[in-house]
Enzyme design. Structure first.
Site, mmCIF file in Angstrom:
data_model
loop_
_atom_site.group_PDB
_atom_site.id
_atom_site.type_symbol
_atom_site.label_atom_id
_atom_site.label_comp_id
_atom_site.label_asym_id
_atom_site.label_seq_id
_atom_site.Cartn_x
_atom_site.Cartn_y
_atom_site.Cartn_z
ATOM 1 N N TYR A 1 -0.742 -17.614 -2.366
ATOM 2 C CA TYR A 1 -1.883 -16.686 -2.456
ATOM 3 C C TYR A 1 -3.192 -17.471 -2.529
ATOM 4 O O TYR A 1 -4.116 -17.233 -1.763
ATOM 5 C CB TYR A 1 -1.715 -15.815 -3.694
ATOM 6 C CG TYR A 1 -2.758 -14.737 -3.873
ATOM 7 C CD1 TYR A 1 -2.899 -13.714 -2.945
ATOM 8 C CD2 TYR A 1 -3.589 -14.728 -5.000
ATOM 9 C CE1 TYR A 1 -3.848 -12.707 -3.130
ATOM 10 C CE2 TYR A 1 -4.521 -13.722 -5.182
ATOM 11 C CZ TYR A 1 -4.656 -12.716 -4.255
ATOM 12 O OH TYR A 1 -5.581 -11.722 -4.449
ATOM 13 N N ARG B 1 1.581 -6.540 -12.625
ATOM 14 C CA ARG B 1 0.386 -7.031 -13.298
ATOM 15 C C ARG B 1 0.303 -6.495 -14.714
ATOM 16 O O ARG B 1 0.900 -5.483 -15.067
ATOM 17 C CB ARG B 1 -0.872 -6.676 -12.512
ATOM 18 C CG ARG B 1 -1.183 -7.809 -11.559
ATOM 19 C CD ARG B 1 -2.417 -7.551 -10.793
ATOM 20 N NE ARG B 1 -2.152 -6.605 -9.735
ATOM 21 C CZ ARG B 1 -2.908 -6.490 -8.662
ATOM 22 N NH1 ARG B 1 -3.964 -7.257 -8.516
ATOM 23 N NH2 ARG B 1 -2.610 -5.610 -7.733
ATOM 24 N N GLY C 1 0.836 -1.206 0.000
ATOM 25 C CA GLY C 1 0.000 0.000 0.000
ATOM 26 C C GLY C 1 0.867 1.250 0.000
ATOM 27 O O GLY C 1 2.095 1.175 0.147
HETATM 28 N N1 UDP Z 1 1.330 -11.049 -18.386
HETATM 29 C C1 UDP Z 1 2.074 -10.792 -19.524
HETATM 30 N N2 UDP Z 1 3.076 -9.857 -19.456
HETATM 31 C C2 UDP Z 1 3.362 -9.146 -18.329
HETATM 32 C C3 UDP Z 1 2.580 -9.398 -17.176
HETATM 33 C C4 UDP Z 1 1.585 -10.365 -17.235
HETATM 34 O O1 UDP Z 1 1.864 -11.402 -20.576
HETATM 35 O O2 UDP Z 1 4.290 -8.324 -18.353
HETATM 36 C C5 UDP Z 1 0.267 -12.067 -18.448
HETATM 37 C C6 UDP Z 1 0.360 -13.133 -17.380
HETATM 38 O O3 UDP Z 1 1.165 -14.212 -17.802
HETATM 39 C C7 UDP Z 1 -1.089 -13.544 -17.208
HETATM 40 C C8 UDP Z 1 -1.864 -12.272 -17.545
HETATM 41 O O4 UDP Z 1 -0.965 -11.418 -18.225
HETATM 42 O O5 UDP Z 1 -1.429 -14.541 -18.127
HETATM 43 C C9 UDP Z 1 -2.388 -11.544 -16.332
HETATM 44 O O6 UDP Z 1 -1.340 -11.423 -15.424
HETATM 45 P P1 UDP Z 1 -1.439 -10.549 -14.101
HETATM 46 O O7 UDP Z 1 -0.083 -10.544 -13.478
HETATM 47 O O8 UDP Z 1 -2.038 -9.233 -14.409
HETATM 48 O O9 UDP Z 1 -2.453 -11.293 -13.119
HETATM 49 P P2 UDP Z 1 -3.106 -12.752 -13.027
HETATM 50 O O10 UDP Z 1 -4.375 -12.641 -13.768
HETATM 51 O O11 UDP Z 1 -2.196 -13.782 -13.634
HETATM 52 O O12 UDP Z 1 -3.280 -12.941 -11.573
#
Ligand code: UDP
Length: 309
Positions: free
Chosen positions: A145, A186, A36
């Site tokens: 998690y 993310r 945070g």
């Molecule tokens: N992702 C990606 N490139 C990045 C970060 C994430 O392709 O730089 C992909 C990741 O592999 C996942 C999706 O985006 O399939 C969403 O990832 P995020 O970390 O946002 O959260 P998740 O939904 O996996 O908890």
């Protein structure tokens, strides 16, 4: 009402704080500031209806005075964060939830647990409805998690059944918007910031995995409605607008007007292949569905990241 929000300085906690303060309620925000940021709540600091307590909810929680609600929002929530903070993630989901429930019981307060679509793991049912029990690897890197949140749901239901604590459980699907930390790893903040800086967008795998993105205001409205019901079972809150990560990367390039390239990187371990909420329960119980189209929410979010660059 007087309401405690654990994780009150976080992305979603601070938006919930804004909403409740705007409605005239009193908010006690509690946060250990690991993920945070005080900047998220700085605009409330001089408001007499707002208090901040710097505390780690994995340790015994003390709050003086009455509370009507305990909203337990505290947790690292991005894959990078919980890979870097595996023990804290387990502790806040398990011990933190237990402490927050104990506080709610002692105060006679109602309780909201922010759970997650990660309880479904790498799902074998699509889209995911609340009766699906999930497909989680307990010992994989995401297990810290996923299992902590699954325990959190279990202990919340146990307090509900055993101690009659009035609980609400919201399973949050991928949410984006202003205040989602630039470097939390993310996909939404990462792609937007890569695009704005002219760096390559890092698509993991071949980008064929899917996600469904919801704007934070829709989530807050869903949680607020859930607080008004008597419904104690989990409710999915998310936007069923599903797309592949490659499609999403191209959307970000278009909305930012960026000429960044796309670069492929290895897919992280246990990365869910698909994710899309079945929101029929939220529609029926809350009369809720997302209102913000993805392009509109992303434009607001892109503007916010531009403003802090
Ligand atoms: N992702 C990606 N490139 C990045 C970060 C994430 O392709 O730089 C992909 C990741 O592999 C996942 C999706 O985006 O399939 C969403 O990832 P995020 O970390 O946002 O959260 P998740 O939904 O996996 O908890």
């Amino acid at each position: 009402m007087r309401i405690l929000i654990t994780g009150g300085a976080g992305f979603i906690g601070s938006h919930m704080t804004d909403r409740l303060i705007a409605e005239g309620h009193r908010v006690v925000a509690m946060d250990n500031l690991v993920t945070g940021d005080l900047a998220n709540i700085a605009h409330h600091r001089s408001n007499p209806n707002f208090e901040f307590i710097h505390h780690d909810v994995s340790n015994h929680i003390h709050v003086a005075g009455d509370l009507d609600w305990v909203l337990h929002f505290a947790s690292p929530a991005s894959p990078i964060d919980y890979l870097q903070l595996p023990i804290q993630t387990l502790k806040v989901g398990a011990l933190g939830t237990h402490n927050a429930l104990g506080l709610a019981k002692a105060k006679g307060a109602k309780f909201v647990l922010t759970s997650t679509s990660e309880v479904y793991g790498d799902p074998l049912v699509h889209p995911q409805h609340e009766e699906y029990w999930g497909n989680v690897n307990p010992i994989g890197p995401r297990g810290v998690y996923d299992e902590a949140k699954r325990f959190a749901e279990a202990v919340a239901m146990a307090y509900h059944r055993e101690h009659k604590v009035d609980v609400r459980i919201v399973r949050i699907f991928n949410t984006y918007g202003p205040r989602n930390r630039v470097n939390d790893g993310r996909v939404v903040p990462t792609f937007i910031n890569q695009a704005l800086r002219g760096e390559a967008l890092t698509v993991f795998g071949e980008g064929r995995q899917t996600r469904s993105f919801q704007y934070v205001d829709d989530l807050i409205e869903g949680i607020r409605r859930l607080m008004e019901t008597q419904f104690n079972k989990p409710v999915n809150i998310g936007n069923p607008n599903e797309m592949t990560i490659l499609e999403f990367a191209k959307l970000i390039l278009r909305l930012t007007g960026s000429r960044s390239e796309i670069e492929y990187r290895p897919l992280p371990v246990d990365d869910p292949k698909t994710r899309k909420p079945d929101i029929s329960r939220a529609k029926e119980v809350l009369g809720w569905e997302p209102r913000v189209p993805v392009e509109e929410g992303l434009k607001k979010t892109i503007e916010w990241y531009r403003s802090i660059m």
